[in-house]
Scaffold this active site. Sequence first.
Site, PDB file in Angstrom:
ATOM      1  N   SER A 145      -8.554   0.528   3.298  1.00  6.54           N
ATOM      2  CA  SER A 145      -7.816  -0.714   3.549  1.00  6.54           C
ATOM      3  C   SER A 145      -7.872  -1.012   5.040  1.00  6.54           C
ATOM      4  CB  SER A 145      -6.347  -0.503   3.149  1.00  6.54           C
ATOM      5  OG  SER A 145      -5.546  -1.581   3.595  1.00  6.54           O
ATOM      6  N   TYR A 158       1.800   4.098   3.197  1.00  3.89           N
ATOM      7  CA  TYR A 158       0.590   3.511   2.609  1.00  3.89           C
ATOM      8  C   TYR A 158      -0.564   3.608   3.603  1.00  3.89           C
ATOM      9  CZ  TYR A 158      -2.697   0.133   0.718  1.00  3.89           C
ATOM     10  OH  TYR A 158      -3.828  -0.471   0.238  1.00  3.89           O
TER      11      TYR A 158
HETATM   12  N1  LIG Z   1      -4.845  -6.102  -2.820  1.00  2.00           N
HETATM   13  C1  LIG Z   1      -4.920  -5.828  -1.540  1.00  2.00           C
HETATM   14  O1  LIG Z   1      -4.513  -6.631  -0.665  1.00  2.00           O
HETATM   15  C2  LIG Z   1      -5.562  -4.546  -1.077  1.00  2.00           C
HETATM   16  C3  LIG Z   1      -5.864  -4.418   0.292  1.00  2.00           C
HETATM   17  C4  LIG Z   1      -6.462  -3.260   0.748  1.00  2.00           C
HETATM   18  C5  LIG Z   1      -6.756  -2.239  -0.133  1.00  2.00           C
HETATM   19  N2  LIG Z   1      -6.457  -2.370  -1.457  1.00  2.00           N
HETATM   20  C6  LIG Z   1      -6.810  -1.239  -2.331  1.00  2.00           C
HETATM   21  O2  LIG Z   1      -7.607  -1.697  -3.392  1.00  2.00           O
HETATM   22  C7  LIG Z   1      -7.470  -0.809  -4.496  1.00  2.00           C
HETATM   23  C8  LIG Z   1      -7.283  -1.629  -5.768  1.00  2.00           C
HETATM   24  O3  LIG Z   1      -6.070  -2.358  -5.693  1.00  2.00           O
HETATM   25  P1  LIG Z   1      -5.917  -3.858  -6.222  1.00  2.00           P
HETATM   26  O4  LIG Z   1      -5.609  -4.702  -5.066  1.00  2.00           O
HETATM   27  O5  LIG Z   1      -7.051  -4.209  -7.105  1.00  2.00           O
HETATM   28  O6  LIG Z   1      -4.535  -3.743  -7.025  1.00  2.00           O
HETATM   29  P2  LIG Z   1      -4.200  -3.742  -8.586  1.00  2.00           P
HETATM   30  O7  LIG Z   1      -4.670  -5.000  -9.224  1.00  2.00           O
HETATM   31  O8  LIG Z   1      -2.762  -3.375  -8.666  1.00  2.00           O
HETATM   32  O9  LIG Z   1      -5.097  -2.560  -9.151  1.00  2.00           O
HETATM   33  C9  LIG Z   1      -4.785  -1.198  -8.965  1.00  2.00           C
HETATM   34  C10 LIG Z   1      -5.583  -0.405  -9.977  1.00  2.00           C
HETATM   35  O10 LIG Z   1      -5.302   0.981  -9.777  1.00  2.00           O
HETATM   36  C11 LIG Z   1      -4.984   1.551 -11.019  1.00  2.00           C
HETATM   37  N3  LIG Z   1      -4.082   2.687 -10.885  1.00  2.00           N
HETATM   38  C12 LIG Z   1      -2.866   2.751 -10.294  1.00  2.00           C
HETATM   39  N4  LIG Z   1      -2.352   3.983 -10.440  1.00  2.00           N
HETATM   40  C13 LIG Z   1      -3.268   4.715 -11.146  1.00  2.00           C
HETATM   41  C14 LIG Z   1      -3.312   6.033 -11.626  1.00  2.00           C
HETATM   42  N5  LIG Z   1      -2.308   6.903 -11.425  1.00  2.00           N
HETATM   43  N6  LIG Z   1      -4.409   6.435 -12.315  1.00  2.00           N
HETATM   44  C15 LIG Z   1      -5.422   5.580 -12.549  1.00  2.00           C
HETATM   45  N7  LIG Z   1      -5.440   4.316 -12.118  1.00  2.00           N
HETATM   46  C16 LIG Z   1      -4.369   3.886 -11.423  1.00  2.00           C
HETATM   47  C17 LIG Z   1      -4.339   0.423 -11.833  1.00  2.00           C
HETATM   48  O11 LIG Z   1      -4.529   0.662 -13.225  1.00  2.00           O
HETATM   49  P3  LIG Z   1      -3.420   1.208 -14.248  1.00  2.00           P
HETATM   50  O12 LIG Z   1      -2.092   0.684 -13.787  1.00  2.00           O
HETATM   51  O13 LIG Z   1      -3.882   0.649 -15.552  1.00  2.00           O
HETATM   52  O14 LIG Z   1      -3.527   2.693 -14.187  1.00  2.00           O
HETATM   53  C18 LIG Z   1      -5.203  -0.753 -11.401  1.00  2.00           C
HETATM   54  O15 LIG Z   1      -6.374  -0.818 -12.190  1.00  2.00           O
HETATM   55  C19 LIG Z   1      -6.323   0.128  -4.144  1.00  2.00           C
HETATM   56  O16 LIG Z   1      -6.844   1.368  -3.708  1.00  2.00           O
HETATM   57  C20 LIG Z   1      -5.629  -0.578  -3.003  1.00  2.00           C
HETATM   58  O17 LIG Z   1      -4.972   0.328  -2.150  1.00  2.00           O
HETATM   59  C21 LIG Z   1      -5.880  -3.503  -1.942  1.00  2.00           C
END
Ligand SMILES: NC(=O)c1ccc[n+]([C@@H]2O[C@H](COP(=O)([O-])OP(=O)(O)OC[C@H]3O[C@@H](n4cnc5c(N)ncnc54)[C@H](OP(=O)(O)O)[C@@H]3O)[C@@H](O)[C@H]2O)c1
Length: 248
Positions: A145, A158
């Site tokens: 991130s 985080y």
């Molecule tokens: N959105 C942002 O602004 C942003 C910015 C920087 C980095 N990121 C990173 O991008 C990645 C994806 O996030 P996103 O933004 O796409 O958010 P999201 O839509 O909430 O997706 C998160 C994903 O992680 C899975 N997950 C959570 N806990 C889990 C567990 N214990 N085991 C397996 N899967 C798990 C969730 O699936 P289930 O709930 O079905 O398990 C979901 O598919 C993360 O690593 C996040 O830190 C996001």
Amino acid sequence: MQTSSGIKDKVVVITGASSGIGEATALLLAERGAKLVLGARRSDRLKALADRIAAAGGEATYAPTDVKRRDDLSNLVKLACERYGKLDVLVNNAGVGPISPLDDLRVEEWEEMIDINIKGVLYGIAAALPIFRKQGFGHFVNTASTAGHKTVPNQSVYSGTKFAVRAISEGLRQEAGDKLRVTIISPGFVRTDFVEAVTNPELRAQLAESREKFAISPDAIARAIAFAIEQPADIDVNEIVVRPTAQG
Ligand SMILES: NC(=O)c1ccc[n+]([C@@H]2O[C@H](COP(=O)([O-])OP(=O)(O)OC[C@H]3O[C@@H](n4cnc5c(N)ncnc54)[C@H](OP(=O)(O)O)[C@@H]3O)[C@@H](O)[C@H]2O)c1
């Protein structure tokens, strides 16, 4: 068995594929001819995504996976190898960000972030590294991130987990040798369900407002991941930072 450049016919495991960046990445890579193995806890959503990919002529399978459980990751990687005979890429994407001020003492959420964002990535590495070594090729794509570059108030834990993902990934790259590739993907604010996990009400409202104003589509991150994967095997894209133009 050998690796190839491009995306077509690569076997790609994605954790956190049930929504957001993981889902967008699965759809894009499937469209480009990759064989997807999808992991997350919500298997109904994984099934719907695999069905959608198959209906569009792509190839995907899935397994319910909690990245807090080492065995789940071993089984997910095993599924890829059994089904397709190899593993080209592991996208360690699953992550959560219930951010809050340290004064809130939301200690269970701190632990959740450490367990999912750091230990989950390590369990992914533990599952795939021996397979990559045996094959003589393989590519880790780890989602960090912009919070892994810069800490701001309310994001200490985080941010700490994402600094850790970057450190672990860079160490892995240095140890990986001349056959394995390691890519860090560092998104800025992306329009996903990420904000819903924030339990501090003021912060959740603030983030939801910012998301409306300037967050970018998860497709932008999927394209960055595809770019790293499609390079020839001797080219290792080490880190890509993708953030909204409007993000400070
Ligand atoms: N959105 C942002 O602004 C942003 C910015 C920087 C980095 N990121 C990173 O991008 C990645 C994806 O996030 P996103 O933004 O796409 O958010 P999201 O839509 O909430 O997706 C998160 C994903 O992680 C899975 N997950 C959570 N806990 C889990 C567990 N214990 N085991 C397996 N899967 C798990 C969730 O699936 P289930 O709930 O079905 O398990 C979901 O598919 C993360 O690593 C996040 O830190 C996001």
